[in-house]
Design an enzyme around this catalytic site. Structure first.
Site, PDB file in Angstrom:
ATOM      1  N   GLU A  42      -2.956  -8.174   6.568  1.00 51.08           N
ATOM      2  CA  GLU A  42      -1.763  -8.575   6.700  1.00 51.08           C
ATOM      3  C   GLU A  42      -1.035  -7.420   7.518  1.00 51.08           C
ATOM      4  OE1 GLU A  42      -0.738 -11.449   4.685  1.00 51.08           O
ATOM      5  OE2 GLU A  42      -2.574 -11.296   4.587  1.00 51.08           O
ATOM      6  N   SER A  92      -7.409 -28.560 -59.656  1.00 49.70           N
ATOM      7  CA  SER A  92      -7.167 -27.106 -60.899  1.00 49.70           C
ATOM      8  C   SER A  92      -7.238 -25.428 -60.386  1.00 49.70           C
ATOM      9  CB  SER A  92      -8.743 -27.158 -61.027  1.00 49.70           C
ATOM     10  OG  SER A  92      -8.827 -28.788 -62.350  1.00 49.70           O
TER      11      SER A  92
END
Length: 803
Positions: free
Chosen positions: A89, A456
């Protein structure tokens, strides 16, 4: 005209042009500088960072973010990676003041040569200019106006920040493809490495992505990616960043993408952690502030829970029959064409562990198929009766791997759903959670969101209330038929499972056998107000209606709430708050949240063989002696009650089965001295039943057993701790008196009960509830219900059928 005058006029002309040019340049700079962003804001830059969730072993569970970014200081970025970006770059990065005039002139000449050709203008942006564009201008528009603004800002940035600061901004912010921002995230996404583990070739590839991540996709555009990477390696050699030998070696390296290892099978838990954190932190903070989160999940137990639930639901669904093919292929005989068409048929959600197959022939005794791979295979003989209606051309689901004999099993994504949750009893840490068969089918978490009738599994809290109010485990209870008159004039006749008719029974055996008629009488005698209070103390219901039907589990709650309540029984009655997170740290490592549900020594693992060292600030909800009596009775449920199938585990375990109205909700909740495990099974459509013979012992308990068979290998087997104030005495299991029958047990009595001289003489003890017999008690209201004199035992339709 003399030469002197000509030179003088020329110099004047040059000066005028220079002044005009300077004035024009200043005017342009002034014009474009007027509305430029404040470059000094970069000094205060705080990047958006992903918050990551880790487990105790250091593995990453998941992350939450707007952008997948892990900030890394520039001094921690290896030199090879920085140099790769410089070569790609901006090779003169350390020499210019934001603008590389040589590159700019070269690009300008190129653009003039190709003016009007339709080619995209060539740029010469420095890293500083890219920082200006990414952070301040925030546009990729190709224009000279943008370039002028970039140039001005770049010069200002160079004056305000050091080169290292500029690099740090750039390398942490740039988009690298596949959802990754910055080099640290890219290294993880592409290679599952930290930046310091990258090879030279991998550094070059990541730098190549800066020009356009999609152009150099490692799979879709691998040739382009390799070409660009190798070109860049050559540039790095030319720029003297690497040697010729290093470049040659790196160019020979293949481009192999290694996806980050994901922890499978924990999507429900990961999403629940996100919801949990969002209650404590703003959504924006969770998604951009880079929190480090330690989750409570144990990956081993999570895998056990995931697999046990899926296997269990598949087995249950199988009993409802094969629902038919998922598609059809006609007019094809070529294996290759059939294979291609199979791949194009959409697989049902939740079929990730399956593959599609084409039925060639069904001879009833042998079914041949073509798999997605194009191979001809056979269906396992045990599955042939199940899919006997399959026809040639049908597309079915089969296992993704063959059995030992080479055959394939037929698969079907279950319609039945369920949940399993595992809680550490002393701390409330949620160690495992699976909220359904598959997250891709439904994100609804049945472990935390499903309000289901508990049946239950609520009964232990009724019996706990009894033990707190004068009952003992061997108290004699009338278990005969009973009627309950409702205010609207109707009569409720609760019955026992399979219509069993009993006479007298001990408190212990009533719970072990889940006797409804005895439980109703206990609830009436104790008072529904006391039972409602205990339900609130244990977090099952906020404000339970004081109806007798609720003593049998008519109320709705979530698997998380009821399992947490059982965990509080298992830990001796100490209050715990279920939690998914141990602590949260900010990006600087400071702890900003830590669970405070219990002040136990957190250095001890959940399966420590030693008792936790307590600096215990947990609230004692209920008398510890009563709690232990319930634990002992729930052990009895497993040893010689409705949960007897669980005995196969061969370890100390207690628990309770539960089945709701018409078998719509099926439960088993059990615990050891370390963990509590809740299992729920049921259709999402509450109106659907699992069948008249479906019970907690036949449906949910097998899933619990499957899980615990694996989990017990990482737990420390030990017995439940007996608290002070409890003494054990041998009694007859059935009568509750002195041992005379075939089975005797060691019963847990409180000190005052133990000293009672009539303790073991049941014939001399009449329970207060026996006063109900032959006595009119219509004037005793319980909520909106009344218990009339027992005068009718005929079989009538149940208003509530909870077992």
């Amino acid at each position: 005209m003399s030469l002197k005058r000509i030179v003088g006029r020329f110099l004047c002309f040059v000066m005028i042009v220079a002044l005009l040019g300077l004035a024009t340049l200043l005017a342009i700079l002034y014009m474009f500088s007027a509305d430029l962003p404040d470059h000094t804001s970069l000094k205060k830059y705080v990047p958006n960072m992903a918050s990551r969730v880790f487990l105790e072993d250091g593995s990453k569970l998941c992350e939450y973010s707007y952008e997948k970014r892990y900030f890394i200081p520039v001094e921690k970025i290896p030199r090879n990676l920085i140099n790769a970006f410089l070569s790609a770059e901006d090779k003169r990065f350390y020499e210019h003041m934001g603008i590389d005039f040589i590159s700019t002139l070269r690009s300008a000449w190129y653009n003039l040569q190709h003016l009007g050709s339709g080619k995209r203008p060539q740029g010469a942006s420095t890293i500083t200019q890219q920082v200006a564009r990414i952070f301040l201008i925030k546009t990729n528009e190709v224009s000279y106006i943008r370039k002028i603004k970039e140039a001005i800002l770049s010069f200002r940035i160079e004056l305000a920040l050091s080169k290292q600061n500029i690099l740090e901004l750039y390398l942490n912010q740039i988009y690298m493809g596949l959802g990754a921002y910055g080099v640290a995230a890219a290294a993880k996404v592409y290679f599952d490495k930290t930046v310091d583990e990258l090879t030279i070739a991998e550094c070059a590839y990541l730098a190549a992505l800066a020009k356009g991540a999609n152009l150099y996709h490692p799979i879709k555009n691998k040739n382009n990616a390799l070409e660009r990477r190798n070109w860049l390696l050559g540039r790095m050699q030319k720029d003297c960043f690497i040697t010729r030998k290093e470049a040659a070696k790196a160019m020979k390296e293949d481009l192999l993408v290694v996806a980050p290892e994901k922890i499978p099978n924990a999507e429900y838990l990961a999403e629940e952690i996100r919801k949990y954190l969002m209650e404590k932190f703003p959504s924006s903070s969770l998604n951009k502030d880079g929190f480090i989160i330690r989750a409570t999940m144990d990956i081993r137990l999570q895998n056990f829970a995931y697999n046990a639930l899926r296997r269990g639901l598949e087995k249950i669904d199988r009993d409802f029959g094969w629902r038919g093919p998922i598609g059809k292929i006609s007019g094809e005989k070529s294996k290759e064409r059939i294979s291609e068409k199979l791949k194009k048929i959409a697989a049902p959600a939740g079929s990730g562990n399956c593959q599609k197959a084409y039925v060639i022939k069904n001879h009833q005794k042998q079914i041949t198929i073509i798999t997605e791979a194009g191979t001809i295979e056979k269906i396992s003989s045990s599955d042939i009766p199940w899919i006997r209606k399959a026809k040639a051309g049908d597309v079915i689901l089969v296992s993704d791997t063959p059995n030992k004999d080479g055959t394939f099993d037929v698969r079907q994504v279950p319609l039945i759903q369920g949940a399993i949750i595992v809680i550490e009893i002393n701390t409330g840490r949620i160690l495992a959670m699976q909220g359904g068969y598959d997250f891709s089918i439904s994100e609804f978490n049945r472990a935390t969101q499903a309000m289901r009738q508990c049946g239950s599994i609520f009964k232990p809290f009724v019996y706990l209330a009894a033990l707190e109010n004068g009952f003992s485990p061997n108290s004699i209870i009338d278990a005969g038929s009973i009627e309950v008159e409702i205010d609207n004039g109707s009569v409720w006749k609760p019955k026992n499972y399979h219509g069993a008719v009993l006479d007298k029974i001990t408190l212990r055996r009533a719970l072990e056998k889940s006797i409804n008629t005895a439980t109703i009488r206990i609830a009436y005698e104790v008072g529904m107000d006391k039972i409602s209070k205990i339900a609130r103390q244990f977090g099952i219901f906020e404000d339970m209606p004081q109806y007798l039907s609720y003593s049998l589990g008519a109320g709705e709650t979530t698997p998380l709430k009821i399992t947490t309540a059982y965990a509080m029984i298992a830990n001796g009655g100490k209050r715990i708050v279920p939690t998914l997170v141990d602590y949260v740290q900010d990006k600087r490592g400071s702890t900003i949240y830590r669970r405070t549900s219990a002040s136990l020594d957190s250095n001890l693992p959940f399966n420590s063989e030693f008792p936790p060292k307590l600096n215990d600030s947990r609230e004692q909800i209920i008398n510890e002696q009563s709690i232990f009596q319930v634990i002992s009775m729930l052990e009895g449920v497993v040893l010689h009650g409705s949960g007897a199938s669980v005995r196969v585990l061969g370890i100390p375990v207690a628990g309770k089965t539960g089945t709701s109205n018409e078998s719509r909700d099926i439960w088993f909740v059990g615990f050891t001295p370390d963990i509590a495990v809740g299992v729920f099974v049921g259709f999402d459509d509450h109106s659907l039943s699992l069948g008249k013979n479906a019970t907690g012992s036949s449906i949910a308990a097998p899933i619990f057993i499957d899980f615990m068979t694996q989990a017990k290998n990482i737990l420390s087997p030990k017995s439940f701790r007996i608290p002070k104030g409890i003494k054990l005495r041998k009694i007859d299991l059935e009568t509750g008196g002195s041992p005379t029958g075939a089975v005797s047990i060691m019963e847990a009595f409180k000190d005052d009960e133990y000293e009672n001289e009539n303790l073991l003489a049941p014939a001399q003890r009449l329970n207060t509830l026996q006063k109900l017999m032959g006595e009119k008690i219509d004037d005793y209201p319980v909520g909106e219900n009344k218990i009339p004199r027992e005068n009718n035992t005929t079989n009538t339709k149940l208003l509530f059928g909870i077992y």
